[in-house]
Design a protein around this motif. Structure first.
Motif, PDB file in Angstrom:
ATOM      1  N   THR B  13       0.828  -1.205   0.000  1.00 34.25           N
ATOM      2  CA  THR B  13       0.000   0.000   0.000  1.00 34.25           C
ATOM      3  C   THR B  13       0.862   1.255   0.000  1.00 34.25           C
ATOM      4  OG1 THR B  13      -1.693  -1.218   1.204  1.00 34.25           O
ATOM      5  CG2 THR B  13      -1.883   1.185   1.214  1.00 34.25           C
ATOM      6  N   ALA B  14       1.878   1.266   0.874  1.00 36.98           N
ATOM      7  CA  ALA B  14       2.767   2.434   0.949  1.00 36.98           C
ATOM      8  C   ALA B  14       3.512   2.615  -0.368  1.00 36.98           C
ATOM      9  CB  ALA B  14       3.751   2.270   2.101  1.00 36.98           C
ATOM     10  N   ALA B  15       3.965   1.511  -0.951  1.00 34.82           N
ATOM     11  CA  ALA B  15       4.743   1.585  -2.193  1.00 34.82           C
ATOM     12  C   ALA B  15       3.886   2.124  -3.321  1.00 34.82           C
ATOM     13  CB  ALA B  15       5.306   0.215  -2.550  1.00 34.82           C
ATOM     14  N   LYS B  16       2.614   1.706  -3.377  1.00 32.67           N
ATOM     15  CA  LYS B  16       1.743   2.172  -4.454  1.00 32.67           C
ATOM     16  C   LYS B  16       1.561   3.691  -4.368  1.00 32.67           C
ATOM     17  CE  LYS B  16      -2.779   1.613  -6.525  1.00 32.67           C
ATOM     18  NZ  LYS B  16      -4.069   0.917  -6.493  1.00 32.67           N
ATOM     19  N   THR B  17       1.284   4.182  -3.161  1.00 32.29           N
ATOM     20  CA  THR B  17       1.110   5.626  -2.982  1.00 32.29           C
ATOM     21  C   THR B  17       2.377   6.381  -3.369  1.00 32.29           C
ATOM     22  OG1 THR B  17      -0.382   5.149  -1.154  1.00 32.29           O
ATOM     23  CG2 THR B  17       0.461   7.400  -1.303  1.00 32.29           C
ATOM     24  N   LEU B  18       3.524   5.871  -2.924  1.00 29.61           N
ATOM     25  CA  LEU B  18       4.783   6.558  -3.215  1.00 29.61           C
ATOM     26  C   LEU B  18       5.143   6.480  -4.703  1.00 29.61           C
ATOM     27  CD1 LEU B  18       6.810   5.442  -0.053  1.00 29.61           C
ATOM     28  CD2 LEU B  18       6.205   7.802  -0.672  1.00 29.61           C
ATOM     29  N   GLY B  23       7.184   8.380  -8.361  1.00 25.01           N
ATOM     30  CA  GLY B  23       7.837   7.563  -9.389  1.00 25.01           C
ATOM     31  C   GLY B  23       8.737   6.500  -8.784  1.00 25.01           C
ATOM     32  N   TYR B  24       9.381   5.749  -9.643  1.00 30.03           N
ATOM     33  CA  TYR B  24      10.169   4.581  -9.218  1.00 30.03           C
ATOM     34  C   TYR B  24      11.607   4.955  -8.863  1.00 30.03           C
ATOM     35  CZ  TYR B  24      12.399  -0.041  -9.609  1.00 30.03           C
ATOM     36  OH  TYR B  24      13.117  -1.185  -9.375  1.00 30.03           O
ATOM     37  N   ALA B  54       7.981  -3.541  -7.110  1.00 26.09           N
ATOM     38  CA  ALA B  54       7.258  -2.799  -8.150  1.00 26.09           C
ATOM     39  C   ALA B  54       6.377  -3.751  -8.958  1.00 26.09           C
ATOM     40  CB  ALA B  54       8.241  -2.066  -9.064  1.00 26.09           C
ATOM     41  N   LEU B  55       6.906  -4.922  -9.293  1.00 22.93           N
ATOM     42  CA  LEU B  55       6.123  -5.900 -10.049  1.00 22.93           C
ATOM     43  C   LEU B  55       4.899  -6.349  -9.244  1.00 22.93           C
ATOM     44  CD1 LEU B  55       9.015  -8.003 -11.611  1.00 22.93           C
ATOM     45  CD2 LEU B  55       7.311  -6.666 -12.868  1.00 22.93           C
TER      46      LEU B  55
END
Lengths: 217, 217
Positions: B13-18, B23-24, B54-55
């Protein structure tokens, strides 16, 4: 001072290539200086920050691109425009649009030859990467895309004035054409296939509501 | 192990928001862990690398989005689809397309409320940032956009089968619609204005060559 201004150009050229292939965030000033072959002190002599450099790259890129867009849309070439097919029955303003797509594809193909892959649209790439980021870059990109819409809008309005297209709102139509261009360039990049741009022309005829059969050419 | 699987969800969840907002490339594992409130060791228990995370984010996002696309296009809601206007005279497959645009706009608006700005399309953002980067992510994004085209193509083919649209090639048309969507979402993000999506529907009617007057609804 000859060497100094040469260093600025080298930084801009290296930064443009790196921005296209790697984006803004992943890029460091040290890497740009290394690619440009200039010392770091030289970088900060010309640019206060990476952001200021990005703005300079964007401006230089748009200056060149605007000239190319204007040339394509205005059709300065007259009757002898080389590879451009004449199958659209003398619809002159719209031929400018077609030239624009062809010059975009040619530019992407050249980039593909030089870099090995389709690097896409510098402005679109930065728009997606940075529009939630720095305000100065976002503002500049908005202004540039507004200008692109105005350039295309003039062509659409001219075609409408001649009764060659039926679309009601030239401004909205121009926005649609620029958005379509950005979308297809995104996919040309993702799939590493400039051929994705081939549909821009028939799709534009459909979007604009041409009097001739749209999408079949 | 309940806490452990909760940690994985929190990281995703945190990664999606960030990823959406920054961006990556600009993102570090430490930052993701901090936002998720998990120790770094926990991160590497679930994910071998930032790329693997990311995947996983992409897959989770597309699983949800595919369900939403299928729901919108299939029109499981039947006659009672709330805000959807009926002005398109019972053209049922195309109404699915319209629902798709409306649900996309609704999602962007919700994101705008939560984040303060339009964050755009996670997949499109990553496509532009990473398609010259890691091969695994690029491959996955290609597969997903191919799936999107197939979903839309089914709707277009159905509409064509009923004689409601005149477009010759349903596959190319679906590609054009998805490219148009990505292009307009890019501008919705850049200009922080979800209203940019309002033209998707009339433009789609024009692109597909509807029998009713296109672009005027």
């Amino acid at each position: 001072m000859g060497r100094t201004s040469d260093a600025r150009e080298r930084i801009l050229t290296a930064a443009k290539t790196l921005l296209l292939s790697r984006g803004y965030s992943a890029l460091g000033v040290a890497e740009i200086c290394k690619a440009a072959g200039v010392p770091k002190g030289s970088f900060y002599y010309f640019f206060a920050s990476k952001e200021e450099l990005a703005l300079a790259v964007i401006d230089e890129h748009w200056t060149e691109q605007r000239a190319a867009w204007t040339r394509a849309l205005a059709g300065a070439g007259g009757a002898d425009e080389g590879g451009v097919m004449d199958g659209d029955g003398g619809v002159r303003p719209l031929r400018g649009l077609r030239r624009l797509y062809e010059s975009t594809a040619a530019e992407l193909r050249e980039g593909q030859r030089n870099c090995g892959t389709v690097t896409g649209c510098l402005l679109g790439n930065l728009a997606l990467e940075m529009s939630t980021g720095t305000a100065a870059v976002r503002e500049r990109l908005r202004e540039i895309f507004d200008e692109q819409v105005v350039l295309v809008e003039e062509t659409v309005a001219e075609a409408r004035g001649r009764g060659e297209v039926t679309v009601a709102d030239a401004h909205e139509a121009a926005r649609a054409l620029v958005a379509q261009l950005e979308g297809q360039v995104l996919f040309a990049k993702l799939y590493d296939d400039v051929g994705r741009l081939d549909v821009l022309w028939p799709n534009s005829l459909a979007l604009l509501g041409t009097r001739t059969s749209a999408g079949s050419e």
